[in-house]
Write a protein that holds these residues in place. Sequence first.
Motif, mmCIF file in Angstrom:
data_model
loop_
_atom_site.group_PDB
_atom_site.id
_atom_site.type_symbol
_atom_site.label_atom_id
_atom_site.label_comp_id
_atom_site.label_asym_id
_atom_site.label_seq_id
_atom_site.Cartn_x
_atom_site.Cartn_y
_atom_site.Cartn_z
ATOM 1 N N GLU A 184 0.784 -1.224 -0.106
ATOM 2 C CA GLU A 184 -0.179 -0.114 -0.035
ATOM 3 C C GLU A 184 0.769 1.202 -0.169
ATOM 4 O O GLU A 184 0.577 2.109 -0.622
ATOM 5 C CB GLU A 184 -1.066 0.017 1.261
ATOM 6 N N ASP A 248 -6.627 -3.542 -3.561
ATOM 7 C CA ASP A 248 -5.800 -4.184 -2.784
ATOM 8 C C ASP A 248 -6.419 -5.822 -2.807
ATOM 9 O O ASP A 248 -7.674 -5.833 -2.858
ATOM 10 C CB ASP A 248 -5.903 -3.769 -1.421
ATOM 11 N N ARG A 367 5.576 -4.287 8.849
ATOM 12 C CA ARG A 367 4.472 -4.151 9.731
ATOM 13 C C ARG A 367 4.811 -4.584 11.096
ATOM 14 O O ARG A 367 4.709 -3.940 12.106
ATOM 15 C CB ARG A 367 3.356 -4.779 9.197
HETATM 16 MG MG LIG Z 1 -1.986 -3.695 2.188
#
Ligand SMILES: [Mg+2]
Length: 454
Positions: A184, A248, A367
């Motif tokens: 993203e 996505d 992440r």
């Molecule tokens: Mg994503």
Amino acid sequence: MTPNTIPILYVEDDDAIRLSLTQTFSLAALPVTACRSAEEALRHCQQGWPGIVISDVQLPNMSGLSLLEKLRQLAPECPVILVTGHGDIDMAVQAMRAGAYDFIEKPFEPERLLEVARRAQEKRQLQHTINHLQEQLQAHSQPDLDHLLLGQSAAIVRLRQQIRQLANTPTDVMIVGETGTGKELVARCLHDYGARKQQHFVALNCGGIPDSLLESELFGHEAGAFTTANKRRIGQIEYAHRGTLFLDEIESMPLGVQIKFLRVLQERRIQRLGANQEIAVDIRVIAASKVDLLKLSQQQQFRNDLYYRLHVAVLSLPALRERRTDIPVLFEAFVLQAAARLNRPPPTITNLHLHELLAHDWPGNVRELKNVAERFVLGMHHSSGSLLKEEEMPPLTLVQQVEQVEKTLIEQMLKQHHGRTQKVYEALGIGKKTLYDKIHKYGITLAHYRDPEE
Ligand SMILES: [Mg+2]
Ligand SMILES: Nc1ncnc2c1ncn2[C@@H]1O[C@H](COP(=O)(O)OP(=O)(O)OP(=O)(O)O)[C@@H](O)[C@H]1O
């Protein structure tokens, strides 16, 4: 500035050692300024020192530890490395507690000194980058891509080049990568650094929307197109007109929607559900997938023609474990960012921490690393110092356990009786008010259990 141009202030009172190590730095092409005493070093730092300091602990008048203390106030962001006597563990511990970046024990190989210095330079450089980034943020100007998409591994350097090139071309882009690898973020960068940046960036997660709704979400609908469509609704494709549409988890797009979407890509026109006319749309499509779509298309779960239409420009994001050299850089950046955001001092990252991070496999990729950095800043890591082991939760009390059982039971009954509360309180043998009190207490949403028709 690159890390190896960050200046080094080297403090040592022994003439022979000072000369020899100054030469070591010079031979390694590192910019060094040598001082005989802490007082002399402080004079250099009065106006704020942009580099790092390496100092012997044993100095005539003012000791290395006192110098460290002064520097913490004068230049708090300056990493200080202290050179301690052989086996002087107490001194080393004291130095680290007082905020030293690292320590080196005498005697040491020149290589070891250079290695520690280079790491401190990198840290300093990173701090400059973050400061620079914050200044830019405050000035509302667009930060450099280098400062947004971090990493120095060959794969990331190349990725940044590809983004710069692709941002200004009109081609659709396919981004492939495991969870948390930055899909993203990359999509946003493509939009923000391209000609469409003033227009909408519309992100739609194909896996997050029930299949039955995805089509109308994408294409919009006219009033009366289906029973619950009482008003006209603009779809996301139309909304992204002149901007970017980020799809996505495109792997979750149902086959029926894929056919329609392929047409959009080919014709650049759409028809709202229930409409007779087509509308031209000017969109750039960026799609992302966690899985290999070729395999899916071979298993007839993804349309072959759509696969080829999407795979014109492909960006593959490597898993973090495939570019471990980025781990220290990213971690330090995330720690500094989190510290700034949470308004806390950044804790010192030790070599032990880095060893642990480098050995981990990172299934959640960047992440996961970012979360670990945040927990570290919040002091939520294991008391042993480990960043990855979680502190054990205190056991639930009896009351908490009973409450959990009660909540689950009520939810089960609601499910069984499709949200009809009367059936539920009768079945449970409790009063109506008691049931409602408990529903309220446990934050249960009744609507989730009721059938849509009722
Ligand atoms: Mg994503
Ligand atoms: N190279 C990078 N530099 C800085 N931050 C990064 C980098 N890569 C990822 N991040 C950060 O890591 C987090 C996860 O990234 P992102 O949401 O883009 O991943 P994703 O691939 O879309 O994950 P998912 O498949 O689970 O949706 C975000 O906070 C993002 O800003």
